[in-house]
Design a protein around this motif. Structure first.
Motif, PDB file in Angstrom:
ATOM      1  N   TYR A   1      38.238 -48.939  14.765  1.00 38.12           N
ATOM      2  CA  TYR A   1      38.971 -47.822  14.190  1.00 38.12           C
ATOM      3  C   TYR A   1      38.043 -46.679  13.770  1.00 38.12           C
ATOM      4  CZ  TYR A   1      42.878 -51.080  14.177  1.00 38.12           C
ATOM      5  OH  TYR A   1      43.841 -51.974  14.567  1.00 38.12           O
ATOM      6  N   SER A   2      36.999 -46.456  14.542  1.00 37.18           N
ATOM      7  CA  SER A   2      36.091 -45.337  14.263  1.00 37.18           C
ATOM      8  C   SER A   2      36.621 -44.061  14.886  1.00 37.18           C
ATOM      9  CB  SER A   2      34.699 -45.633  14.812  1.00 37.18           C
ATOM     10  OG  SER A   2      34.150 -46.768  14.184  1.00 37.18           O
ATOM     11  N   VAL A   3      36.249 -42.925  14.287  1.00 38.81           N
ATOM     12  CA  VAL A   3      36.567 -41.606  14.829  1.00 38.81           C
ATOM     13  C   VAL A   3      35.260 -40.831  14.965  1.00 38.81           C
ATOM     14  CG1 VAL A   3      37.773 -39.430  14.459  1.00 38.81           C
ATOM     15  CG2 VAL A   3      38.861 -41.581  13.792  1.00 38.81           C
ATOM     16  N   ILE A   4      34.973 -40.359  16.182  1.00 38.75           N
ATOM     17  CA  ILE A   4      33.817 -39.493  16.436  1.00 38.75           C
ATOM     18  C   ILE A   4      34.389 -38.170  16.918  1.00 38.75           C
ATOM     19  CG2 ILE A   4      31.691 -39.198  17.738  1.00 38.75           C
ATOM     20  CD1 ILE A   4      31.555 -42.234  18.018  1.00 38.75           C
ATOM     21  N   LYS A   5      34.325 -37.119  16.091  1.00 45.11           N
ATOM     22  CA  LYS A   5      35.111 -35.914  16.324  1.00 45.11           C
ATOM     23  C   LYS A   5      34.319 -34.661  15.932  1.00 45.11           C
ATOM     24  CE  LYS A   5      39.578 -33.897  14.857  1.00 45.11           C
ATOM     25  NZ  LYS A   5      40.095 -33.610  16.205  1.00 45.11           N
ATOM     26  N   ASP A   6      34.470 -33.602  16.760  1.00 45.76           N
ATOM     27  CA  ASP A   6      33.955 -32.263  16.436  1.00 45.76           C
ATOM     28  C   ASP A   6      32.442 -32.232  16.271  1.00 45.76           C
ATOM     29  OD1 ASP A   6      36.521 -31.041  16.456  1.00 45.76           O
ATOM     30  OD2 ASP A   6      36.883 -31.737  14.413  1.00 45.76           O
ATOM     31  N   ASN A   7      31.733 -32.969  17.100  1.00 41.82           N
ATOM     32  CA  ASN A   7      30.271 -32.954  17.076  1.00 41.82           C
ATOM     33  C   ASN A   7      29.722 -32.177  18.261  1.00 41.82           C
ATOM     34  OD1 ASN A   7      29.672 -35.066  14.861  1.00 41.82           O
ATOM     35  ND2 ASN A   7      31.157 -36.088  16.187  1.00 41.82           N
ATOM     36  N   THR A   8      28.524 -31.638  18.096  1.00 41.28           N
ATOM     37  CA  THR A   8      27.759 -31.060  19.193  1.00 41.28           C
ATOM     38  C   THR A   8      26.527 -31.928  19.410  1.00 41.28           C
ATOM     39  OG1 THR A   8      28.497 -28.811  18.700  1.00 41.28           O
ATOM     40  CG2 THR A   8      26.494 -29.050  20.022  1.00 41.28           C
ATOM     41  N   ILE A   9      26.380 -32.427  20.622  1.00 46.55           N
ATOM     42  CA  ILE A   9      25.248 -33.285  20.969  1.00 46.55           C
ATOM     43  C   ILE A   9      24.538 -32.619  22.141  1.00 46.55           C
ATOM     44  CG2 ILE A   9      24.536 -35.580  21.710  1.00 46.55           C
ATOM     45  CD1 ILE A   9      27.189 -36.637  20.564  1.00 46.55           C
ATOM     46  N   ILE A  10      23.295 -32.216  21.942  1.00 46.88           N
ATOM     47  CA  ILE A  10      22.566 -31.483  22.989  1.00 46.88           C
ATOM     48  C   ILE A  10      21.102 -31.913  22.992  1.00 46.88           C
ATOM     49  CG2 ILE A  10      22.222 -29.519  21.405  1.00 46.88           C
ATOM     50  CD1 ILE A  10      22.243 -27.710  23.916  1.00 46.88           C
ATOM     51  N   ARG A  11      20.589 -32.199  24.183  1.00 48.51           N
ATOM     52  CA  ARG A  11      19.179 -32.548  24.378  1.00 48.51           C
ATOM     53  C   ARG A  11      18.720 -33.672  23.445  1.00 48.51           C
ATOM     54  NH1 ARG A  11      17.159 -28.974  27.980  1.00 48.51           N
ATOM     55  NH2 ARG A  11      18.171 -26.946  28.089  1.00 48.51           N
ATOM     56  N   ILE A  35      37.388 -40.799  20.342  1.00 49.50           N
ATOM     57  CA  ILE A  35      36.284 -39.873  20.624  1.00 49.50           C
ATOM     58  C   ILE A  35      36.936 -38.548  20.994  1.00 49.50           C
ATOM     59  CG2 ILE A  35      34.152 -39.544  21.902  1.00 49.50           C
ATOM     60  CD1 ILE A  35      34.361 -42.255  20.361  1.00 49.50           C
ATOM     61  N   ASP A  36      36.835 -37.521  20.147  1.00 52.29           N
ATOM     62  CA  ASP A  36      37.711 -36.361  20.256  1.00 52.29           C
ATOM     63  C   ASP A  36      36.959 -35.064  19.954  1.00 52.29           C
ATOM     64  OD1 ASP A  36      40.055 -34.881  20.475  1.00 52.29           O
ATOM     65  OD2 ASP A  36      40.745 -35.358  18.454  1.00 52.29           O
ATOM     66  N   ASN A  61      37.106 -33.662  25.058  1.00 55.33           N
ATOM     67  CA  ASN A  61      35.656 -33.498  24.999  1.00 55.33           C
ATOM     68  C   ASN A  61      35.168 -32.574  26.109  1.00 55.33           C
ATOM     69  OD1 ASN A  61      34.950 -35.627  22.867  1.00 55.33           O
ATOM     70  ND2 ASN A  61      36.174 -36.804  24.318  1.00 55.33           N
ATOM     71  N   LEU A  62      34.077 -31.865  25.848  1.00 53.12           N
ATOM     72  CA  LEU A  62      33.387 -31.061  26.851  1.00 53.12           C
ATOM     73  C   LEU A  62      32.102 -31.771  27.231  1.00 53.12           C
ATOM     74  CD1 LEU A  62      33.733 -27.485  25.291  1.00 53.12           C
ATOM     75  CD2 LEU A  62      35.108 -28.497  27.119  1.00 53.12           C
ATOM     76  N   TRP A  63      32.005 -32.151  28.498  1.00 55.62           N
ATOM     77  CA  TRP A  63      30.801 -32.771  29.047  1.00 55.62           C
ATOM     78  C   TRP A  63      30.241 -31.778  30.048  1.00 55.62           C
ATOM     79  CZ3 TRP A  63      34.365 -37.331  30.701  1.00 55.62           C
ATOM     80  CH2 TRP A  63      34.718 -38.094  29.585  1.00 55.62           C
ATOM     81  N   LEU A  96      42.128 -44.762  27.563  1.00 59.98           N
ATOM     82  CA  LEU A  96      42.742 -43.473  27.859  1.00 59.98           C
ATOM     83  C   LEU A  96      41.668 -42.398  27.894  1.00 59.98           C
ATOM     84  CD1 LEU A  96      45.194 -41.601  28.262  1.00 59.98           C
ATOM     85  CD2 LEU A  96      45.390 -41.486  25.757  1.00 59.98           C
ATOM     86  N   ILE A  97      41.537 -41.721  29.048  1.00 60.48           N
ATOM     87  CA  ILE A  97      40.617 -40.602  29.230  1.00 60.48           C
ATOM     88  C   ILE A  97      41.497 -39.375  29.462  1.00 60.48           C
ATOM     89  CG2 ILE A  97      38.660 -39.711  30.539  1.00 60.48           C
ATOM     90  CD1 ILE A  97      38.071 -42.374  29.207  1.00 60.48           C
ATOM     91  N   GLU A  98      41.578 -38.463  28.488  1.00 63.52           N
ATOM     92  CA  GLU A  98      42.615 -37.441  28.490  1.00 63.52           C
ATOM     93  C   GLU A  98      42.069 -36.075  28.090  1.00 63.52           C
ATOM     94  OE1 GLU A  98      47.042 -37.565  26.811  1.00 63.52           O
ATOM     95  OE2 GLU A  98      45.551 -37.609  25.194  1.00 63.52           O
ATOM     96  N   ASN A  99      42.368 -35.066  28.920  1.00 59.07           N
ATOM     97  CA  ASN A  99      42.116 -33.668  28.591  1.00 59.07           C
ATOM     98  C   ASN A  99      40.634 -33.372  28.321  1.00 59.07           C
ATOM     99  OD1 ASN A  99      43.339 -31.095  28.385  1.00 59.07           O
ATOM    100  ND2 ASN A  99      43.091 -31.142  26.177  1.00 59.07           N
ATOM    101  N   ASN A 100      39.757 -34.050  29.045  1.00 59.08           N
ATOM    102  CA  ASN A 100      38.330 -33.760  28.975  1.00 59.08           C
ATOM    103  C   ASN A 100      37.952 -32.805  30.099  1.00 59.08           C
ATOM    104  OD1 ASN A 100      37.479 -35.930  26.899  1.00 59.08           O
ATOM    105  ND2 ASN A 100      38.655 -37.070  28.421  1.00 59.08           N
TER     106      ASN A 100
END
Length: 201
Positions: A1-11, A35-36, A61-63, A96-100
């Motif tokens: 029940y974890s939520v990983i949301k609104d993060n920026t991960i770069i390099r 993961i959102d 998510n943006l990949w 579910l992989i949705e709207n990425n």
């Protein structure tokens, strides 16, 4: 029940510049995780890897912008979502992989999603909907190492897939290893070609 949301991960996560693999943005073990709305780029390896568990959701998510030049010498390939189950893990089910959106991941062996279940666990029932892939080097989805029944791929847009430079590109969507019951419908495929003579999907 974890939520990983609104993060920026770069390099982040380089394990071995000049050789070997570079790091993965996140690995998911367990069930009922969200993961959102994360923005992930320039990692050199997978944006997300789902190792074990049921009823996980990756959405909004943006990949983007992972290129081999970011990590010289790395042998990693970059996938938006990769399943990599091993002996002792729970099977990945009801994913579910949705709207990425995945874009500009332009290396030879990059996929929007890839299932590699070397332990032959009972992975099944995965839904891909409302996603967009643009300039992804080697296809959308591959189920190539163990049965993955019940995959659904619908209402997605796939544009300018395959980088046209390599001879080992296969199809855009590949179901093998007795991955029965798959449904692919109502997707848009635009300007997606191949080199090796296989059909686009």
């Amino acid at each position: 029940y974890s939520v990983i949301k609104d993060n920026t991960i770069i390099r982040c996560g380089a394990q071995a510049q000049g050789g070997g693999h570079s790091g993965i943005a996140m690995e998911i073990f367990g069930s009922n995780n969200l993961i959102d709305h994360n923005d992930i780029s320039h990692l050199g390896d997978d944006f997300s890897r789902v190792i074990a568990g049921s009823r996980n959701i990756l959405r909004n998510n943006l990949w983007h912008d992972n290129v081999p030049a970011d990590w010289p010498g790395s042998v990693a390939h970059v996938d938006g979502m990769q399943n990599w189950s091993s002996t002792g893990d729970l099977p990945v089910q009801h994913l579910l992989i949705e709207n990425n959106v995945m874009s500009n991941s332009w290396d030879n062996d990059s996929h929007f999603a890839l299932f590699q279940n070397y332990a032959h666990l009972d992975q099944r029932d995965m839904v891909f909907r409302y996603n967009t892939g643009y300039r992804v080097g080697d296809g959308i989805l591959g189920a190539d190492s163990a049965p993955t029944p019940g995959i659904r791929v619908y209402n997605n847009t796939w544009a300018v897939m395959f980088n046209q430079r390599y001879a080992n590109n296969d199809g855009l969507i590949t179901f093998s290893a007795n991955s029965t019951g798959a449904k692919v419908f109502n997707n848009i495929f635009y300007n997606s070609g191949i080199v090796s003579g296989y059909s686009p999907y």
